[in-house]
Design a protein around this motif. Structure first.
Motif, PDB file in Angstrom:
ATOM      1  N   PRO A  37       0.768  -1.287   0.170  1.00 55.73           N
ATOM      2  CA  PRO A  37      -0.063  -0.013   0.135  1.00 55.73           C
ATOM      3  C   PRO A  37       0.613   1.928   0.077  1.00 55.73           C
ATOM      4  N   LEU A  38       2.040   1.652   0.196  1.00 51.21           N
ATOM      5  CA  LEU A  38       2.819   2.673   0.654  1.00 51.21           C
ATOM      6  C   LEU A  38       4.201   2.382  -0.080  1.00 51.21           C
ATOM      7  N   ARG A  39       4.274   1.381  -1.091  1.00 48.92           N
ATOM      8  CA  ARG A  39       5.123   1.343  -1.968  1.00 48.92           C
ATOM      9  C   ARG A  39       3.979   0.542  -3.418  1.00 48.92           C
ATOM     10  N   PRO A  40       3.094   1.353  -3.835  1.00 48.22           N
ATOM     11  CA  PRO A  40       2.375   0.700  -4.930  1.00 48.22           C
ATOM     12  C   PRO A  40       3.185   0.096  -6.069  1.00 48.22           C
ATOM     13  N   GLY A  41       3.298  -1.353  -6.857  1.00 49.83           N
ATOM     14  CA  GLY A  41       4.259  -1.168  -7.812  1.00 49.83           C
ATOM     15  C   GLY A  41       5.836  -1.578  -7.489  1.00 49.83           C
ATOM     16  N   ALA A  42       6.193  -1.252  -6.433  1.00 47.99           N
ATOM     17  CA  ALA A  42       7.505  -0.945  -6.061  1.00 47.99           C
ATOM     18  C   ALA A  42       7.811  -1.734  -5.394  1.00 47.99           C
ATOM     19  N   PRO A  43       8.019  -3.522  -5.483  1.00 42.26           N
ATOM     20  CA  PRO A  43       8.429  -4.427  -4.297  1.00 42.26           C
ATOM     21  C   PRO A  43       9.615  -4.158  -4.040  1.00 42.26           C
ATOM     22  N   PRO A  44       9.829  -5.206  -3.376  1.00 45.41           N
ATOM     23  CA  PRO A  44      11.552  -5.098  -2.088  1.00 45.41           C
ATOM     24  C   PRO A  44      12.656  -4.720  -4.425  1.00 45.41           C
ATOM     25  N   VAL A  45      13.594  -4.438  -3.497  1.00 43.85           N
ATOM     26  CA  VAL A  45      14.769  -4.588  -4.592  1.00 43.85           C
ATOM     27  C   VAL A  45      15.327  -6.074  -5.123  1.00 43.85           C
ATOM     28  N   ASP A  46      15.872  -6.370  -3.559  1.00 45.25           N
ATOM     29  CA  ASP A  46      15.533  -7.836  -3.351  1.00 45.25           C
ATOM     30  C   ASP A  46      15.212  -8.754  -2.721  1.00 45.25           C
ATOM     31  N   VAL A  47      14.926 -10.008  -2.666  1.00 45.31           N
ATOM     32  CA  VAL A  47      14.727 -10.487  -1.711  1.00 45.31           C
ATOM     33  C   VAL A  47      15.350 -11.782  -1.009  1.00 45.31           C
ATOM     34  N   TYR A  48      16.104 -12.561  -0.492  1.00 47.20           N
ATOM     35  CA  TYR A  48      17.520 -13.580  -0.184  1.00 47.20           C
ATOM     36  C   TYR A  48      16.451 -14.561   0.619  1.00 47.20           C
ATOM     37  N   LEU A  49      15.824 -15.547   0.059  1.00 44.88           N
ATOM     38  CA  LEU A  49      15.241 -16.530   1.199  1.00 44.88           C
ATOM     39  C   LEU A  49      15.858 -16.779   2.490  1.00 44.88           C
ATOM     40  N   PHE A  50      15.605 -17.003   3.311  1.00 46.28           N
ATOM     41  CA  PHE A  50      16.718 -17.679   4.262  1.00 46.28           C
ATOM     42  C   PHE A  50      16.272 -19.061   4.607  1.00 46.28           C
ATOM     43  N   GLY A  51      17.192 -20.337   4.572  1.00 45.26           N
ATOM     44  CA  GLY A  51      18.132 -20.369   3.605  1.00 45.26           C
ATOM     45  C   GLY A  51      18.016 -21.133   2.745  1.00 45.26           C
ATOM     46  N   LEU A  52      19.195 -21.275   2.076  1.00 40.75           N
ATOM     47  CA  LEU A  52      19.659 -22.277   1.422  1.00 40.75           C
ATOM     48  C   LEU A  52      19.926 -23.694   1.961  1.00 40.75           C
TER      49      LEU A  52
END
Length: 485
Positions: free
Chosen positions: A300-315
């Motif tokens: 809602p505060l950043r529509p159309g703008a997801p995080p730049v990168d997402v690092y899953l935890f973990g491999l």
């Protein structure tokens, strides 16, 4: 003169290689932790990343074996610095110069390691640390920035500080603000990040919200809709991730940096060790998260703008991690310790399912179990020993091996110890209470592990986790470097 000219040419070649146009960059990366009793060869892990088209990886420390394996892979790296090293790095630019030379500039060369970020500390503002690392964060950042500039990497390698979500707070997302005691420090940090083109890195764990509060609505932790939506003015939040993310956006806005790029440094769901930590929940959460991020819907505060990168935890699962946060802590991997996929997951990077690690070298197919011919009434001390050394967290309430009965528990503990000891003959003795079997005792979802062969013993990355040994290592490497120079 000739040497200086040659050095400038090499520098120009490297900069051209670093700044050459690259293909489209996927937003999904992974955290590669190495605290395992059964370490896969780093080359095997890098092949696993490449086979799954994972092009971004976050390391918690500068492990030379991991960095060597990443050379020429094209995988973008966020390189971590443990909190225990912040005081050293804040002490002088000589200290930061040393660290940068040994861990960044020696690897960021043509066909080397593509280090894009250096994570200065890991959640150094956690309330449980009682402020012990806070005085060192900004001095360490300033020193490291100078050191990167000296080797012409300041515009390419960005410094970041991964923060836990407890750095900010609010009753509603739009009211988000950093903790009062952090406001001045966060203002300095965010100004530094903005000046140097760095994103704000945050770790978000809806699982921990669920784990820590019996009142937390379980549906709200996932991405499949909920009857417990949070209404904040005209905004409606249907999942905890978006609510947490926008709380940070609001906190940044209060400091005048509402548009700062945000990277999710850690996010995931464990598969074992407690209630709500299971394969189905982990698959549902991680797939929901990936679909949500890659949809570019935003918040809602950043529509159309997801995080730049997402690092899953973990491999990978890390069986040697501390269980202080909870018995689930060793089971965050999307792959088991041996690089085998735990559940179907589409990372949105090409393959619709995870591809298992190849050429994994296992120990022989044999297990240590309780001897059915012996009286086991005196086994308690042996079990305590086994589980103090090896990992028995799957036996915990809610774990995958919780229901295998008393003898099953004994066998599981014995076998875990036996595998950690690389199946040494005496490690299955337990005063005659154990015996080796060639029949797999696994039952249902409870898997009795067989270890993998490891290529090395204790590494520097393991030593970083002991503050006393960290300083010994620092002093030794400092003296060695001076001698070499």
């Amino acid at each position: 003169m000739l040497e200086a000219a040659a050095a400038r040419v090499v520098c120009l070649v490297v900069i051209c290689w670093l700044t050459a146009p690259r293909g489209a960059e996927a937003a999904i990366g992974v955290n590669w932790g190495t605290l395992s009793f059964h370490k896969l060869k780093p080359s095997t892990v890098v092949d696993l990343l490449k086979d799954n088209k994972i092009s971004k990886v976050k390391l918690f420390e500068s492990d030379p074996d991991c960095l060597e394996a990443l050379k020429g892979s094209g995988i973008q790296v966020m390189l971590g610095i443990p909190n225990e090293m912040l005081a050293f790095l804040s002490s002088s630019t000589d200290a930061s110069d040393l660290w940068v030379r040994r861990n960044v500039s020696r690897y960021v060369v043509k066909n080397g390691v593509d280090i894009r970020y250096v994570a200065v500390g890991n959640e150094p503002f956690l309330t449980s640390y009682s402020g012990q690392f806070q005085p060192y964060v900004m001095p360490a950042l300033l020193n490291l920035q100078q050191s990167l500039a000296k080797v012409n990497l300041a515009s390419y390698v960005k410094l970041v500080v991964p923060c836990n979500a407890d750095a900010y707070e609010a009753a509603l997302p739009s009211q988000g603000a950093f903790r009062p005691e952090l406001t001045q420090l966060m203002t300095q940090l965010v100004s530094f990040l903005n000046s140097n083109g760095s994103p704000f890195v945050v770790n978000i764990y809806p699982f921990l919200s669920l784990y820590g509060s019996s009142d937390f609505p379980q549906e709200y932790a996932f991405f499949e809709g909920t009857s417990h939506s949070v209404t904040d003015g005209s905004a409606v939040y249907n999942n905890a991730f978006d609510g947490n993310f926008d709380t940070l956006v609001a906190a940044l806005s209060k400091l005048g940096y509402g548009q700062m790029p945000i990277v999710i440094g850690e996010v995931g769901w464990p598969t074992d060790g407690t209630i709500s930590a299971n394969l189905t929940a982990a698959m549902t959460f991680n797939q929901g998260l990936i679909n949500h991020v890659l949809s570019n819907k935003g918040t809602p505060l950043r529509p159309g703008a997801p995080p730049v990168d997402v690092y899953l935890f973990g491999l990978l699962d890390e069986g040697a991690k501390s269980t202080l946060p909870g018995t689930f802590e060793r089971h965050w991997g999307i792959f088991s310790f041996d690089g085998q996929a735990k559940y179907p997951l589409n990372l949105g990077l090409g393959s619709r399912r995870l591809i298992n690690a190849k050429n994994v070298e296992y120990l022989p197919s044999r297990w240590c179990v309780a001897n059915p011919a012996r009286d086991l009434s005196a086994v308690e001390s042996h079990m305590k020993l086994a589980c103090s050394v090896a990992d028995c967290t799957t036996l915990s309430y809610g774990g995958s091996c919780n229901g295998i009965g008393a003898k099953g528990n004994i066998s599981y503990a014995f076998n875990s110890y036996y595998q950690v000891q690389m199946q040494h003959e005496q490690s299955c003795d337990f005063d005659g209470l154990g015996m080796v079997t060639f029949l797999d005792p696994s039952t249902g979802e409870c898997r009795f592990l067989v270890g993998v062969t490891t290529s090395s013993s204790t590494s520097i990355s393991q030593l970083h986790h002991s503050p006393a040994i960290v300083w010994i290592w620092i002093l030794i490497t400092w003296r060695v470097w001076i001698f070499v120079e």
